[in-house]
Design an enzyme around this catalytic site. Structure first.
Site, PDB file in Angstrom:
ATOM      1  N   CYS A 105       0.855  -1.183   0.000  1.00 24.53           N
ATOM      2  CA  CYS A 105       0.000   0.000   0.000  1.00 24.53           C
ATOM      3  C   CYS A 105       0.894   1.236   0.000  1.00 24.53           C
ATOM      4  CB  CYS A 105      -0.875  -0.021   1.257  1.00 24.53           C
ATOM      5  SG  CYS A 105      -1.908   1.443   1.450  1.00 24.53           S
ATOM      6  N   CYS A 127      -1.281   3.569  -6.587  1.00 20.38           N
ATOM      7  CA  CYS A 127      -2.097   2.961  -5.526  1.00 20.38           C
ATOM      8  C   CYS A 127      -2.301   1.522  -5.949  1.00 20.38           C
ATOM      9  CB  CYS A 127      -3.436   3.693  -5.438  1.00 20.38           C
ATOM     10  SG  CYS A 127      -4.708   2.819  -4.483  1.00 20.38           S
TER      11      CYS A 127
HETATM   12  N1  DGL Z   1      -4.163   0.576  -1.863  1.00 22.57           N
HETATM   13  C1  DGL Z   1      -3.722   1.725  -1.160  1.00 22.57           C
HETATM   14  C2  DGL Z   1      -2.526   2.382  -1.813  1.00 22.57           C
HETATM   15  O1  DGL Z   1      -1.725   1.726  -2.437  1.00 22.57           O
HETATM   16  C3  DGL Z   1      -4.705   2.747  -0.674  1.00 22.57           C
HETATM   17  C4  DGL Z   1      -6.135   2.595  -0.810  1.00 22.57           C
HETATM   18  C5  DGL Z   1      -6.930   3.389   0.217  1.00 22.57           C
HETATM   19  O2  DGL Z   1      -7.153   4.599   0.035  1.00 22.57           O
HETATM   20  O3  DGL Z   1      -7.299   2.770   1.195  1.00 22.57           O
HETATM   21  O4  DGL Z   1      -2.306   3.558  -1.699  1.00 22.57           O
END
Ligand code: DGL
Length: 265
Positions: A75, A186
């Protein structure tokens, strides 16, 4: 069980990190994998850094208790908020974070303009600003926060008119600015690649970092003499959200042949 046979802990705010977990599974078929989807607290992208740091501390400690030999923050938003804290708290634990692929995008662009699709939290962070100062001095970077996309992807929606419309609204300003390289900053967004390919000309490169994270994990495990010899145990998934929803959505986002088990966090 020897230390190298211990599992690897991987987490995200939700299902997005499965795009990274898939790369890890392909590169490291002998490793046992644990995954936490913090769906009860999604989206991280619209939360304060302090809130995200607290969630990351809880999840990291959970994996530590499970005996994970390494931790992967699958993430971008969690990494910018919390990876430094976690490395300080667990100095002897191999920890891999991830950040938007500014360096490879700056090297790849021919127009000199790079677009970044990411969460508000990632784009507003000091870590992202430092990344631009370091690697994007000679290129123009156009950033685009994408509120709402993550929530739709979490429902398994990768193709509806609603997500198409939302995504188009985020991509068009990048195309209008002349970006020929778009960073998917993301981990949820790689699941929208088919939709994006419909939306952008073939000449536009889409760059994400899941593969690079898997390779970095492999390097770190090798350095620490922790590469697993297999066979991998069942892949175990925990969620702080609804386990049944997660179980139902998994086959859409995780086409691996692993035996899987599900738990509430
Ligand atoms: N999947 C996450 C990222 O790579 C974030 C998603 C969210 O906003 O929860 O930033």
């Amino acid at each position: 069980m020897s230390r190298s046979d211990a599992p690897i802990g991987v987490f995200d705010s939700g299902v997005g990190g499965l795009s990274v977990l898939g790369e890890i599974r392909s590169l490291l078929p002998n490793e046992s994998l644990l995954y936490v989807a913090d769906c009860g607290h999604i989206p991280y992208g619209e939360k304060t850094p302090e809130y995200i740091r607290q969630r990351c501390a809880v999840i990291a400690e959970f994996f530590h208790q499970q005996g994970a030999k390494a931790l992967v923050l699958a993430c971008n938003t969690a990494t910018v908020a919390a990876v430094a804290d976690l490395r300080e708290r667990y100095p002897d634990w191999p920890i891999v974070g991830m950040e938007p692929a500014v360096k490879p995008a700056a090297a790849a662009t021919r127009s000199g303009r790079v677009g970044v699709l990411a969460t508000t939290g990632t784009l507003q962070s000091a870590k992202f600003a430092a990344l631009l100062d370091r690697f994007a001095v000679d290129v123009q970077v156009v950033t685009q926060p994408c509120p709402g996309l993550v929530e739709l992807i979490e429902t398994g929606d990768l193709t509806s008119p609603a997500i198409r419309h939302l995504l188009r609204g985020y991509v068009e300003p990048l195309l209008a600015a002349g970006c020929d390289t778009i960073i998917l900053g993301c981990t949820h967004y790689p699941f929208l690649k088919p939709l994006l390919h419909d939306m952008v000309p073939d000449s536009i490169s889409l760059i994400d970092t899941g593969g690079a994270v898997a390779r970095q994990l492999q390097r770190l495990l090798a350095q620490c003499d922790l590469l697993g010899g297999g066979p991998a145990l069942d892949t175990r998934f925990w969620t702080s959200g609804d386990v049944e929803i997660f179980r139902n959505i998994l086959p859409l986002l995780w086409q691996k042949s692993d035996s899987v088990r599900f738990f509430a966090l």
